[in-house]
Design an enzyme around this catalytic site. Structure first.
Site, PDB file in Angstrom:
ATOM      1  N   SER A  42      -1.356   1.507   1.525  1.00  0.00           N
ATOM      2  CA  SER A  42      -1.568   0.561   2.525  1.00  0.00           C
ATOM      3  C   SER A  42      -2.733   1.108   3.680  1.00  0.00           C
ATOM      4  CB  SER A  42      -0.297   0.619   3.304  1.00  0.00           C
ATOM      5  OG  SER A  42       0.005   1.723   4.218  1.00  0.00           O
ATOM      6  N   SER A  44      -2.472   1.572   6.963  1.00  0.00           N
ATOM      7  CA  SER A  44      -2.074   1.970   8.135  1.00  0.00           C
ATOM      8  C   SER A  44      -2.972   3.254   8.705  1.00  0.00           C
ATOM      9  CB  SER A  44      -0.567   2.264   7.933  1.00  0.00           C
ATOM     10  OG  SER A  44      -0.337   3.351   7.420  1.00  0.00           O
ATOM     11  N   LYS A 105       1.252   9.397   8.255  1.00  0.00           N
ATOM     12  CA  LYS A 105       0.821   9.014   9.695  1.00  0.00           C
ATOM     13  C   LYS A 105       0.428  10.293  10.345  1.00  0.00           C
ATOM     14  CE  LYS A 105       2.961   5.110   9.138  1.00  0.00           C
ATOM     15  NZ  LYS A 105       2.161   3.720   8.889  1.00  0.00           N
ATOM     16  N   SER A 196       0.518  -0.780  11.617  1.00  0.00           N
ATOM     17  CA  SER A 196       1.011   0.390  11.176  1.00  0.00           C
ATOM     18  C   SER A 196       2.520   0.419  11.592  1.00  0.00           C
ATOM     19  CB  SER A 196       0.335   1.773  11.951  1.00  0.00           C
ATOM     20  OG  SER A 196       1.173   2.766  11.494  1.00  0.00           O
TER      21      SER A 196
END
Length: 250
Positions: A42, A44, A105, A196
Site C-alpha cells: 500500500s 501509506s 508505519k 494512512s
C-alpha cells in the site's frame, strides 16, 4: 546389481530430503530470529516506501515475542531480550485489532507522550514538530498523467528526519483529539499522512503494544514499479526501480 542400484537411488533421495529439510530449518531460524522479508502493498508510507518495494526487517532489534514466529503461536507472553524502539523508527507490527495482519508505519509516540494533529501539523507533547516544505513529490497515475504532491521534511526531537506527503489540506486526519500513549504502547503514523490507517484511527490500529512489534525496517533489497511480480524475472529490466535497490530505510 539391480538391488544395489535401487539402494543407491534410495540413499540419494533420502540425502536430498535431508538437505532440503536442513535448508528449510535454517531459513526458518533466519526468518524467526534475524531477518524477515516483507513487501509493501500500500501507499501509506510514501515517499519513504513505495508500493512494490521489498525489504528486510531485523527481528532482533526489539527482542522477541510470540509475533516473531510464523503464525504468532501463543507459547509465551511479553518479550525476550527486549530492547526499546526509538522515536522515528520504521516498524513492522501486528495490527492490535486482530493480532494477525502485518502493518508498517513510523514510530512517532513513546509511552506517556501526548500526540495531536492540528491543521496538518504534528504536535508532540504540546510542541509543534518542525515541518519544512521541500520539492513536490512527483508520480504518475494509472493513465500516465503527472501528479505533484506537496512534500515536507519533519524533524523529531531526537533528530530523526523524514519526508511526509500532504495530498489534501484539512483532510480527515489533519485535525485530531489529543492522544495520550499508555504505558507499554506506541503511537504509529504513516508518512503519507492523508492516506494512512494508523494510530490516529483507534478502530483500525490505535495504540500498539510493545509485544506486537515484529521488527525494524532496515534495507530495500528489491523494488518493482508493479508491472512485474518478483518471480517474473523476464520482465525485470523494464519494471525494476534500480535506484531503490540496497537503499537503507530511514
Amino acid at each position: 546389481m539391480s538391488e544395489q542400484a535401487n539402494t543407491g537411488r534410495g540413499g540419494a533421495i533420502g540425502e536430498n530430503i535431508r538437505t532440503i529439510g536442513y535448508a528449510l530449518l535454517i531459513a526458518l531460524i533466519i526468518r524467526a530470529f534475524f531477518f524477515q522479508p516483507f513487501n509493501i502493498p500500500s501507499s501509506s508510507m510514501v515517499p519513504t516506501l513505495l508500493v512494490g518495494d521489498y525489504l528486510f526487517v531485523s527481528k532482533y532489534s526489539y527482542g522477541y515475542s510470540k509475533h516473531s514466529l510464523p503464525f504468532s503461536p501463543p507459547i509465551f507472553d511479553g518479550r525476550i531480550l527486549a530492547r526499546q524502539p526509538h522515536r522515528g523508527d520504521v516498524v513492522v507490527f501486528k495490527k492490535p485489532t486482530d493480532n494477525r495482519t502485518d502493518f508498517i508505519k513510523r514510530l512517532i509516540g513513546l509511552p506517556g507522550d501526548r500526540i495531536q494533529m492540528k491543521d496538518g501539523v504534528l504536535y508532540l507533547n504540546g510542541t509543534a514538530v518542525p515541518k519544512v516544505r521541500i520539492e513536490d513529490f512527483v508520480e504518475r497515475d494509472e493513465f500516465g498523467s503527472v501528479i505533484r504532491v506537496p512534500q515536507y521534511r519533519e524533524t523529531l526531537p531526537n533528530g530523526v528526519t523524514y519526508t511526509t506527503l500532504d495530498f489534501q489540506q484539512n483532510g480527515d486526519l489533519d485535525n485530531t483529539d489529543v492522544y495520550v500513549v499508555p504505558p507499554g504502547h506506541y503511537f504509529m503514523m504513516g508518512d503519507n499522512r492523508d492516506n494512512s490507517m494508523d494510530s490516529r484511527v483507534p478502530s483500525v490500529v490505535g495504540y500498539v503494544p510493545f509485544e506486537n512489534l515484529v521488527g525494524k525496517a532496515e534495507i530495500i533489497f528489491f523494488s518493482t514499479d508493479g508491472s512485474a511480480h518478483f518471480w517474473e524475472f523476464w520482465r525485470w529490466p523494464s519494471s525494476i526501480r534500480w535506484n531503490r535497490i540496497f537503499m537503507w530505510v530511514d
